[in-house]
Design an enzyme around this catalytic site. Sequence first.
Site: not given
Length: 317
Positions: A144-145
């Site tokens: 995930d970012r």
Amino acid sequence: MTDISFQKVQFITVEPELEGQRIDNFLRTLLKGVPKSLIYRILRKGEVRVNKKRVKPEYKLIAHDELRIPPIRVSEPTELPSTNLDKVSSLENNILFEDDCLIVLNKPSGTAVHGGSGLSFGVIEAFRALRPQQKFLELVHRLDRDTSGCLLIAKKRSALKNLHQQLIDKKVDKRYQALVVGEWPANRFKVKAPLLKNTLKSGERVVLVNEEGKPSETRYRILESYAGATLVEASPITGRTHQIRVHCLHADHPIACDNRYGAKHFDERMQKIGLKRLFLHAHSLAFQHPATDERVTFKAPLEPGLIAVLKRLRNQT
């Protein structure tokens, strides 16, 4: 900026090393800079031919397939990010390991693994800009970012296929560190709950525990306890989107500063002691090296900001 254009029909013979790759992924690598929507459009219209026949995007290439790629012109020019950008060039300093087969990166929080959804670039685009001579660079998996830590990039098609098979066979050991709200039960070693992707009207993607979802399992162990918080190690057995974050929420122990699945009161407390990001970090990664078959382990240290937050929590206990 220069226009990206492939003005002539291309005829390509598939090399044996590329066998098994989906044609949409192959075209995305071949036609760097061409929007995904255009690639899927030429596939849907039958402009891409394999052995003179139309194929679907999920078609898997076979050695010696004959591909016909139509002329393509992109009206809106796209380019790789400048290697002078601090965020791009600093990624070189985050490399934990590199050889002829792969790169292990300690991905910073806030950096996406790939561009899209309003982002001009991600890790993979940055490395393609940093390594223009490298013919092949692909993500092995994703983070995930806002999650930091160990991220694998393959430099060879054979390495990518090998590592993907290890992921399927559950031979890759991924371990994360997460700071969660409350006291994690000493006898809770795993969370098994099916996960279903859901897109809201706003376009935001969320994942829910739902019986119609895919089977998912995360194993946990306590690393350190504090007043009203616990540092846990999470090991995902399956690899679903947002899995650790949703499983922590399902266990009533959401992760600190999770803007999608978090607990507001806990996040406010953590922000007061200096936490400015999601406290989820891919701490270690172990797998068989694709070239040597040796079992290797890589560890990414916590960034100083996270270490400082843990120190402050210890002082409160």
